[in-house]
Design an enzyme around this catalytic site. Sequence first.
Site, PDB file in Angstrom:
ATOM      1  N   LYS B 137       0.850  -1.193   0.000  1.00 13.88           N
ATOM      2  CA  LYS B 137       0.000   0.000   0.000  1.00 13.88           C
ATOM      3  C   LYS B 137       0.889   1.247   0.000  1.00 13.88           C
ATOM      4  O   LYS B 137       1.964   1.244   0.617  1.00 13.88           O
ATOM      5  CB  LYS B 137      -0.855  -0.041   1.265  1.00 13.88           C
ATOM      6  CG  LYS B 137      -1.899   1.051   1.397  1.00 13.88           C
ATOM      7  CD  LYS B 137      -2.670   0.860   2.706  1.00 13.88           C
ATOM      8  CE  LYS B 137      -3.861   1.785   2.819  1.00 13.88           C
ATOM      9  NZ  LYS B 137      -4.661   1.505   4.041  1.00 13.88           N
ATOM     10  N   ILE B 186      -7.209   8.144   3.285  1.00 12.08           N
ATOM     11  CA  ILE B 186      -7.038   6.713   3.655  1.00 12.08           C
ATOM     12  C   ILE B 186      -8.202   6.232   4.516  1.00 12.08           C
ATOM     13  O   ILE B 186      -8.048   5.327   5.327  1.00 12.08           O
ATOM     14  CB  ILE B 186      -5.678   6.464   4.357  1.00 12.08           C
ATOM     15  CG1 ILE B 186      -4.580   7.431   3.855  1.00 12.08           C
ATOM     16  CG2 ILE B 186      -5.209   5.043   4.137  1.00 12.08           C
ATOM     17  CD1 ILE B 186      -3.191   7.165   4.421  1.00 12.08           C
ATOM     18  N   SER B 212      -9.591   1.122   2.457  1.00 13.64           N
ATOM     19  CA  SER B 212      -8.694   1.997   1.749  1.00 13.64           C
ATOM     20  C   SER B 212      -7.647   1.270   0.901  1.00 13.64           C
ATOM     21  O   SER B 212      -7.140   1.861  -0.049  1.00 13.64           O
ATOM     22  CB  SER B 212      -7.975   2.902   2.760  1.00 13.64           C
ATOM     23  OG  SER B 212      -7.144   2.171   3.592  1.00 13.64           O
ATOM     24  N   ILE B 233      -7.637   0.175   9.791  1.00 15.23           N
ATOM     25  CA  ILE B 233      -8.029   0.837  11.046  1.00 15.23           C
ATOM     26  C   ILE B 233      -9.538   0.791  11.246  1.00 15.23           C
ATOM     27  O   ILE B 233     -10.042   1.134  12.316  1.00 15.23           O
ATOM     28  CB  ILE B 233      -7.496   2.299  11.101  1.00 15.23           C
ATOM     29  CG1 ILE B 233      -7.523   2.857  12.522  1.00 15.23           C
ATOM     30  CG2 ILE B 233      -8.275   3.196  10.148  1.00 15.23           C
ATOM     31  CD1 ILE B 233      -6.823   4.194  12.691  1.00 15.23           C
ATOM     32  N   GLY B 234     -10.255   0.338  10.209  1.00 14.17           N
ATOM     33  CA  GLY B 234     -11.710   0.215  10.342  1.00 14.17           C
ATOM     34  C   GLY B 234     -12.241  -0.840   9.385  1.00 14.17           C
ATOM     35  O   GLY B 234     -13.421  -1.196   9.398  1.00 14.17           O
ATOM     36  N   GLY B 235     -11.322  -1.353   8.538  1.00 17.12           N
ATOM     37  CA  GLY B 235     -11.704  -2.346   7.541  1.00 17.12           C
ATOM     38  C   GLY B 235     -10.868  -2.220   6.276  1.00 17.12           C
ATOM     39  O   GLY B 235     -11.154  -2.843   5.263  1.00 17.12           O
ATOM     40  N   SER B 236      -9.810  -1.446   6.331  1.00 18.00           N
ATOM     41  CA  SER B 236      -9.084  -1.045   5.116  1.00 18.00           C
ATOM     42  C   SER B 236      -8.340  -2.175   4.417  1.00 18.00           C
ATOM     43  O   SER B 236      -7.962  -2.021   3.257  1.00 18.00           O
ATOM     44  CB  SER B 236      -8.114   0.097   5.434  1.00 18.00           C
ATOM     45  OG  SER B 236      -8.811   1.323   5.520  1.00 18.00           O
TER      46      SER B 236
END
Lengths: 542, 542
Positions: B137, B186, B212, B233-236
């Site tokens: 990434k 992001i 992201s 951090i939340g589903g990236s």
Amino acid sequence: MPSETKPYQAIAAEKKAQQWNKIPKDWRIPTELFHNATNVMDIPLGCGLLNETESKITSDYDATALLEQIQTGVWSVEQVTVAFCKRAAIAQQLTNCLTEIFFDDAIERAKKLDREYDPKSRGKALPPLFGLPISLKDSFQVRGYGTSTGLACYVDQPAEDNSALAAMLLDLGAVLYCKTNLPQSIMTGDPHNNVFGRTLNPRNKLLTAGGSTGGEGALLALRGSILGAGTDIGGSIRVPSVCNGIYGFRPSVGLVPHGGVRDLTPPGTDGVRSTAGPMATSLRDCSLFLKSILQADTWRYDSTAISVPWMDLQPRHKLRIGVALNDGVYTPTPPVRRVLKQAVDLLRGNSSIQIIPVNLPDVKMHYQDLVGYLALSGSDHYYEQFARTGEPVIPSLEASGLLSVPGTTLHGFFDLNVRRAEAAKTYLALFRDNDLDAILMPPAPHTAVPLDSWRTITYTGLWNYLDYPAVVIPVDRVRDTDAADDLSNAQFGADDEQLYSLYTGQEQYKDAPVCIQVVGYRHKDEALMKTAAVLDAIINKL
Amino acid sequence: MPSETKPYQAIAAEKKAQQWNKIPKDWRIPTELFHNATNVMDIPLGCGLLNETESKITSDYDATALLEQIQTGVWSVEQVTVAFCKRAAIAQQLTNCLTEIFFDDAIERAKKLDREYDPKSRGKALPPLFGLPISLKDSFQVRGYGTSTGLACYVDQPAEDNSALAAMLLDLGAVLYCKTNLPQSIMTGDPHNNVFGRTLNPRNKLLTAGGSTGGEGALLALRGSILGAGTDIGGSIRVPSVCNGIYGFRPSVGLVPHGGVRDLTPPGTDGVRSTAGPMATSLRDCSLFLKSILQADTWRYDSTAISVPWMDLQPRHKLRIGVALNDGVYTPTPPVRRVLKQAVDLLRGNSSIQIIPVNLPDVKMHYQDLVGYLALSGSDHYYEQFARTGEPVIPSLEASGLLSVPGTTLHGFFDLNVRRAEAAKTYLALFRDNDLDAILMPPAPHTAVPLDSWRTITYTGLWNYLDYPAVVIPVDRVRDTDAADDLSNAQFGADDEQLYSLYTGQEQYKDAPVCIQVVGYRHKDEALMKTAAVLDAIINKL
């Protein structure tokens, strides 16, 4: 003070009376035996209260050896429990080291354990800490008992649940029998509060027993316990270990469950976290504690735990030990310098050790930031808790300056984090680039100091700031040869000079233990224990 | 926009031209080959650019199998590297999935590795990831290349150092050859920014590639990479894995080094932390990644790492799998329900699995708090970064609402911590009291959705909030039988209905992958990998 609340004096008087009644009448010793003594270390065996078996059980073993005695049936759990309850009762009378006393429950549990695991009935396999009495700092909750932490506003509120560590120790077979004294706020070097009063240092009552886990320190020094649990957010396990001449280990945060411990900061406070760890009379007992806990699925007990497994590591053939003679902020006083030099000389003479001199960068700045973390919310929450019963601030807390730190904002907190992240990189490089197994250094610039004069925790707090594991090892005591020397030896300015001047020579500091500190890398707690064991064996000629 | 700064349009145009020049002329394919195709999955092998060997190398293996081919000398590192560079170049032309391209350097390194470890010269032992191409990434720093994260203000600032993970992968023998696209900030489900533009979903260009880590998702789907690293951090990691039908693993925070990753929150932000993890075409490749990293002393590379060792655990005889049919906030759409049921039916039919239905408590509240953590400082810092070059907010970020979350104070942060500590206890009890090895659930209520319409991360974000490891496993794709059904099936109110209405049936969602999510307990990442492997084998009939 709210009108419906009793004043702290009344609460304290009731609590102290209640506490006194928990000591059986025939376990009480005449005050004239000890009131005039500065050093009371000989009283437990000299007072006549302990019979020969009890004297032996409480004097002759460390926890590891005693556990073996219990497990092989030499002593029953009841015998061991009664012996330590009695000796803890003596220690309490000598130094005021206890808060909650539950000898009755402990003896009941001991009998139950003896029955349940009776070897004649070919019973179950023994749990790893079977029958071992363990004492706890007051801030650990034990179901049915108070967790006042010496604050009048929290007296008489029995815990509904055990702290995660207390629950684990019970599941591991231990016997809990008392909790121990600590400072108002749990944040000073003097174990002194308005409910239980002050714990005295059994080796020299004119010197502090250290804080915050000072009750534990005095109890262990007198062998009213051989394994205790404290907490450490700036030195609270290590400072009393220094003052009382015992082993004290501050693990990395999260390895030993800290859930359900009462601390007095506002809920949700983050940044630098308190960690739970053992205090003991041998280094292998600190290992025993850590190993027993890590092997027992800490995650099941505590949602904040970091479950790092015990690996049965072996220390490498030649250990690389960084030596920091000072922290660049305070100059060690003569006895501390002497003992560190003595230790380093012994290590230099050993083919399995390589010594690497190191400097600790920027300790003063990091210490200021540690204080910033410890006072994120300022001091209103402390004052609010004290005000509920009208209790005054104890002298050591007043003098610490902690209550005048103004607190910060969210962005102030982030700024602290940024600086600490940089420090973490610097100290990682120190460990990695020097290929260090551990750093050897003093645990403080001085030994135990006169009451209410412990001011600084730069030597211990650095490792809380960075979350590195660190262990205190007792080596010697202040000797006649440790003369006070000229203030010009204080290398780091006026504050250093002032602290250095505290040391006035052997007379005032008689019998004060002198210790070293061994520091490992974050989360490498087991490796530190293994390294420290090698150093302890060489330095203490075990 | 500061007067001395170029406007974002000029910066982007230059960067895109520079990027295009990094694709060798004879690796370029005619746009008429693919511009009208909605699904471009067949183009890499159909376009004629890859020779037979390159087709085989990039098509026939997962990373584990390819590594074996390299290590046994079937293919040279150079052959493998050139093949993946070529296929990545194709993927870039098809979906715009790349940011930094460094094929030249990669091929140089490949040649060097071939020489250095030449079996004829009886060279050194091969490092564990010897010769394996790995994509990253954009937010991971690679020395000498930009880490703009798609923000114009950070273009043309070559990194001076490698991120910890990039450094580790290189030391482990991997070949880095490109970095991949992501959303402005992001923080959205659409990999779209004002510098590199939007990455398309190669299976269906009308649906998002997910965010992201969406560039990575598209690149892996097209096999322009077989092992990539993202952050979550939340589903990236998991959202683009869902959208592209690949495996994606979000480890517990700290296990895989995250040091030196650029994220766009203010320095020092704490609370919910981003974690680095693998994206791959097989589950065992996620394990390979995790194992290689954990065995390689992460602490040496990253002062923020938690060094949990790889233990070579075995899954227990009968696994206990909690099944959550939904998260109590959003109802899964028909294809997601069908695939989860299909998976559960297969597990029920297997004697090594026991299914335990579970409910996930209070997800809506926890999700709100997750958003609170993600926006602790509000949005000024984003706007400030955008304003430096005058770049506009991308539609998916505008629509996410993240920029209108007001931020909080230190005590607001503490309050979030308090609530999360309670949630952690509740979810620990869910795992412990049900004796669960893992929870099986959807990774989202839907599949990839039309561009700029991904709104919620409740299904993935819960596990960031609690810091539990979670892996996405692709199972199927949307089928003709997956008809849209009545909105009354949306059980949880108006928001749920609105999201549910996004699913209009197979025509719009043609070829969209359908996945499941398997969640483990915090820091038990290896155990989760082992459990997930058992489930994957049963569900995907491997």
